[in-house]
Design a protein around this motif. Structure first.
Motif, PDB file in Angstrom:
ATOM      1  N   THR A 111       0.834  -1.212   0.000  1.00 11.53           N
ATOM      2  CA  THR A 111       0.000   0.000   0.000  1.00 11.53           C
ATOM      3  C   THR A 111       0.862   1.253   0.000  1.00 11.53           C
ATOM      4  O   THR A 111       0.584   2.216  -0.728  1.00 11.53           O
ATOM      5  CB  THR A 111      -0.935  -0.002   1.216  1.00 11.53           C
ATOM      6  N   LEU A 112       1.912   1.268   0.819  1.00  5.93           N
ATOM      7  CA  LEU A 112       2.776   2.449   0.890  1.00  5.93           C
ATOM      8  C   LEU A 112       3.498   2.673  -0.430  1.00  5.93           C
ATOM      9  O   LEU A 112       3.594   3.812  -0.912  1.00  5.93           O
ATOM     10  CB  LEU A 112       3.785   2.282   2.026  1.00  5.93           C
ATOM     11  N   ILE A 113       3.990   1.621  -1.050  1.00  4.18           N
ATOM     12  CA  ILE A 113       4.711   1.771  -2.315  1.00  4.18           C
ATOM     13  C   ILE A 113       3.778   2.293  -3.406  1.00  4.18           C
ATOM     14  O   ILE A 113       4.147   3.183  -4.181  1.00  4.18           O
ATOM     15  CB  ILE A 113       5.344   0.425  -2.709  1.00  4.18           C
ATOM     16  N   LEU A 114       2.561   1.768  -3.481  1.00  2.00           N
ATOM     17  CA  LEU A 114       1.600   2.266  -4.469  1.00  2.00           C
ATOM     18  C   LEU A 114       1.244   3.727  -4.201  1.00  2.00           C
ATOM     19  O   LEU A 114       1.123   4.525  -5.137  1.00  2.00           O
ATOM     20  CB  LEU A 114       0.338   1.404  -4.452  1.00  2.00           C
ATOM     21  N   ALA A 115       1.064   4.076  -2.925  1.00  2.26           N
ATOM     22  CA  ALA A 115       0.757   5.468  -2.587  1.00  2.26           C
ATOM     23  C   ALA A 115       1.898   6.390  -2.993  1.00  2.26           C
ATOM     24  O   ALA A 115       1.666   7.492  -3.519  1.00  2.26           O
ATOM     25  CB  ALA A 115       0.482   5.593  -1.087  1.00  2.26           C
ATOM     26  N   ARG A 116       3.133   5.955  -2.799  1.00  2.00           N
ATOM     27  CA  ARG A 116       4.272   6.781  -3.195  1.00  2.00           C
ATOM     28  C   ARG A 116       4.326   6.940  -4.720  1.00  2.00           C
ATOM     29  O   ARG A 116       4.699   8.001  -5.235  1.00  2.00           O
ATOM     30  CB  ARG A 116       5.570   6.141  -2.692  1.00  2.00           C
ATOM     31  N   ALA A 117       3.955   5.880  -5.450  1.00  2.00           N
ATOM     32  CA  ALA A 117       3.927   5.988  -6.906  1.00  2.00           C
ATOM     33  C   ALA A 117       2.893   7.018  -7.348  1.00  2.00           C
ATOM     34  O   ALA A 117       3.159   7.843  -8.238  1.00  2.00           O
ATOM     35  CB  ALA A 117       3.626   4.623  -7.523  1.00  2.00           C
ATOM     36  N   PHE A 118       1.699   7.006  -6.734  1.00  2.00           N
ATOM     37  CA  PHE A 118       0.680   7.979  -7.113  1.00  2.00           C
ATOM     38  C   PHE A 118       1.047   9.382  -6.627  1.00  2.00           C
ATOM     39  O   PHE A 118       0.677  10.377  -7.263  1.00  2.00           O
ATOM     40  CB  PHE A 118      -0.683   7.551  -6.579  1.00  2.00           C
ATOM     41  N   GLN A 119       1.770   9.478  -5.518  1.00  2.00           N
ATOM     42  CA  GLN A 119       2.323  10.777  -5.134  1.00  2.00           C
ATOM     43  C   GLN A 119       3.244  11.298  -6.232  1.00  2.00           C
ATOM     44  O   GLN A 119       3.210  12.486  -6.586  1.00  2.00           O
ATOM     45  CB  GLN A 119       3.132  10.641  -3.837  1.00  2.00           C
ATOM     46  N   GLY A 120       4.078  10.413  -6.759  1.00  2.00           N
ATOM     47  CA  GLY A 120       4.973  10.812  -7.837  1.00  2.00           C
ATOM     48  C   GLY A 120       4.223  11.272  -9.063  1.00  2.00           C
ATOM     49  O   GLY A 120       4.627  12.239  -9.720  1.00  2.00           O
ATOM     50  N   LEU A 121       3.111  10.604  -9.381  1.00  2.00           N
ATOM     51  CA  LEU A 121       2.311  11.027 -10.526  1.00  2.00           C
ATOM     52  C   LEU A 121       1.721  12.416 -10.279  1.00  2.00           C
ATOM     53  O   LEU A 121       1.732  13.281 -11.176  1.00  2.00           O
ATOM     54  CB  LEU A 121       1.202  10.009 -10.772  1.00  2.00           C
ATOM     55  N   GLY A 122       1.205  12.650  -9.077  1.00  5.06           N
ATOM     56  CA  GLY A 122       0.682  13.975  -8.758  1.00  5.06           C
ATOM     57  C   GLY A 122       1.755  15.037  -8.834  1.00  5.06           C
ATOM     58  O   GLY A 122       1.540  16.138  -9.359  1.00  5.06           O
TER      59      GLY A 122
END
Length: 486
Positions: A111-122
Motif C-alpha cells: 500500500t505504501l509503495i503504491l501510494a508513493r507511486a501515485f504521489q509521484g504522478l501527482g
C-alpha cells in the motif's frame, strides 16, 4: 506543425495582492514536491520497523516516487499547455494530497509503495504546472526574475528543510506524519489555486491533439532508465535486473525521438525546441548542477550521522545554513539576471558551488561544525541558489506562451535525471573507496566512511565544474531568439 492562434484567457484583472497569492501557490506546490522527495529519507528506518519491510525492498519507498516523477514530467508539462494550467495544477494537487493520505495510513508495504507511486504522478503533473503559471503570469522581465527567484529558492531550500522536517517528525511524532502533513497543506493549496490561478491561454480553432504514441514511449522509456539507475547500486550495472530495463528504456527513447521527428502531427516535444540555445544549454547546466546539489544532501547527511554521530534532529538543524544560503542566493540574484543575463550568474554560482564542495570534502572524523562545515555549506548554498534561479530563467527563455509547460517539463525532467544519475554514480565511487579504506572487520571505521563520503563530495564538485563549462554555451543577454512557429 501549424500552431493555433493563442490569445489570453478572459481572466479578471489581477491586482498586486492576487499576484502575490499566485506566487505563493506556485512556491508552495513546488515546496511540497521537493520536500517529499527528501523528507521520507530520514524516516526509512522507522518505516522498515513498523511495516516489516524486507531490507531489499525498502528502497522502493523512494524509487516508486522517483521513477514515476521522472517518467511523467514531460507529459505533465505538456498537459498544462493543452488543457489549461489551472486545471492541471488542481489535478496534480488533488492526486498528490489523496496519495499522501493513503500512504500515511498504510499498514502494508504494498500500500505504501503504491501510494508513493501515485504521489509521484501527482508531483509530475503539479511541478511543471507551477513553473508554467509563473512564466505566463509574470511577463515583465524584472517581475519574472523575482518570481523565478522565489520559486528557485524554495526548490533548493525544500530539499535541505526536508532533512530537518523528517528528523523532527520521526523523532517526536511518527513517520506517518511525513506523509500526512501534506493533507492539510494540500487542501489549502487546492483552494488557493482554484481561487487565484488564471486558467491560462486558450486557442482559436481546434485544440491540438495529445501525441499519445510519443507520450507512451517517452514515459515508459524514462521510467525504465531511471528504474535501472536506481537498482544499479543494489544489483550492479551488469546484472539482468539493471541491463534489461536500461536497454529497453533506451530503445523506447530512441523510438520516441523518431516519432517526434517523423510521424507526430502534434509532437509532445517538438525537436526544434532544442535549437533554442538558451533552452538546450540551460538544461545541460541544470543536469550537472542538480547532480551536484542533491547528491550533497545524501552524503552530507551520512557524514553527519555516521561519521560525526549527529542525531536526526541535530542533522536537520545543521542543514539550516544550507537552506538559508540557497534561499538568499536564489532571491539575491533576481535583480541581476534581467540586467546581466543568466550566463554571468551561472558561471559565478557554479564556481562558488564547486569551491564549496571541494572545501566540504576536506572534512574527516575529527571535523567540527563551525570550523570545518559551516563555511563550505553556506558557500555551496548561495552558489546553488543563484544557479537554480538563472537556469530557470534561461530554460524558459525564447519559448512561446503555448510551450511554457513544455519548457517547464523539460527542465524538471532534466533535474530529476541529474539527481538520480548523479547520486548513483557518486554512491558507487563512495562505496568502493569505503571498501578499500576499511579493515577486514565487519564494519567500516569512521575514517573509512569519511574517506568515501569525501570522495563523493569531490565528485559533486566535478559535476558543478562540468556545469560551469556548459554554462559558457548559455547566450548572453538579449542574444537568444526563440524558434518561429511553423
Amino acid at each position: 506543425m501549424t500552431a493555433s492562434t493563442v490569445r489570453p484567457a478572459a481572466t479578471p484583472v489581477r491586482t498586486g495582492p492576487r499576484l502575490g497569492l499566485v506566487l505563493a501557490a506556485c512556491c508552495l506546490g513546488q515546496f511540497m514536491n521537493v520536500l517529499d522527495a527528501s523528507v521520507v529519507n530520514v524516516a526509512l528506518p522507522a518505516i522498515a520497523g513498523d511495516l516489516h519491510f524486507d531490507r531489499h525492498h525498502l528502497q522502493l519507498v523512494n524509487n516508486a516516487y522517483t521513477v514515476v516523477v521522472c517518467g511523467f514530467l514531460l507529459l505533465g508539462g505538456r498537459l498544462a499547455d493543452l488543457f489549461g494550467q489551472r486545471r492541471i495544477f488542481l489535478a496534480g494537487v488533488g492526486l498528490f494530497t489523496l496519495a499522501s493520505a493513503v500512504g500515511g495510513l498504510a499498514h502494508s508495504p504494498a500500500t505504501l509503495i503504491l501510494a508513493r507511486a501515485f504521489q509521484g504522478l501527482g508531483a509530475a503533473v503539479m511541478a511543471p504546472a507551477t513553473l508554467t503559471v509563473l512564466g505566463t503570469t509574470f511577463t515583465r522581465p524584472e517581475a519574472r526574475a523575482r518570481a523565478f527567484g522565489w520559486w528557485s529558492g524554495v526548490s533548493g531550500a525544500a530539499g535541505a528543510i526536508g532533512v530537518l522536517a523528517g528528523g523532527a517528525i520521526t523523532e517526536w511524532l511518527s513517520w506517518r506524519w511525513t506523509l500526512l502533513i501534506n493533507v492539510p497543506i494540500g487542501l489549502v493549496l487546492f483552494a488557493t489555486v482554484r481561487w487565484v490561478v488564471p486558467p491560462g491561454q486558450h486557442r482559436d480553432g481546434p485544440r491540438p491533439r495529445l501525441d499519445v504514441p510519443g507520450a507512451v514511449t517517452v514515459t515508459l522509456g524514462l521510467m525504465a532508465v531511471v528504474c535501472a539507475v536506481a537498482e544499479a547500486h543494489t544489483y550492479g550495472w551488469t546484472s539482468a535486473a539493471v541491463l534489461t530495463p536500461l536497454v529497453g528504456g533506451a530503445a523506447l527513447l530512441v523510438l520516441f525521438v523518431l516519432i517526434q521527428a517523423r510521424f507526430a502531427r502534434h509532437p509532445l516535444v517538438p525537436l526544434d525546441v532544442f535549437r533554442i540555445r538558451s533552452v538546450a544549454a540551460a538544461n545541460l547546466v541544470a543536469f550537472f548542477g542538480v547532480a551536484a546539489l542533491f547528491s550533497t544532501f545524501y552524503f552530507f547527511t551520512l557524514l553527519l550521522q555516521q561519521v560525526l554521530g549527529y542525531s536526526p534532529v541535530r542533522t536537520g538543524l545543521s542543514y539550516l545554513p544550507l537552506s538559508a544560503g540557497i534561499a538568499v542566493g536564489g532571491w539575491g540574484v533576481s535583480g541581476l539576471v534581467p540586467r546581466t543575463g543568466p550566463r554571468p550568474v551561472l558561471l559565478t554560482g557554479l564556481a562558488l558551488s564547486s569551491l564549496g564542495l571541494l572545501w566540504l570534502a576536506q572534512a574527516d572524523a575529527d571535523a567540527t561544525y563551525v570550523t570545518d562545515l559551516l563555511g563550505p555549506v553556506v558557500l555551496l548554498g548561495f552558489g546553488m541558489g543563484a544557479v537554480l534561479n538563472a537556469t530557470t530563467n534561461a530554460a524558459t527563455a525564447g519559448l512561446p506562451a503555448h510551450q511554457a509547460g513544455l519548457g517547464s517539463g523539460l527542465l524538471n525532467t532534466t533535474r530529476q535525471l541529474g539527481s538520480a544519475l548523479g547520486l548513483v554514480t557518486l554512491a558507487a565511487l563512495s562505496a568502493r573507496r569505503i571498501d578499500e579504506a576499511s579493515s577486514h572487520g565487519p564494519a567500516a571505521s569512521a575514517h573509512a566512511l569519511a574517506s568515501g563520503y569525501d570522495l563523493a563530495l569531490t565528485g559533486g564538485a566535478v559535476f558543478a565544474a562540468v556545469g560551469l563549462l556548459a554554462a559558457l554555451a548559455v547566450p548572453g543577454r538579449g542574444k537568444d531568439k526563440g524558434v518561429p512557429e511553423r
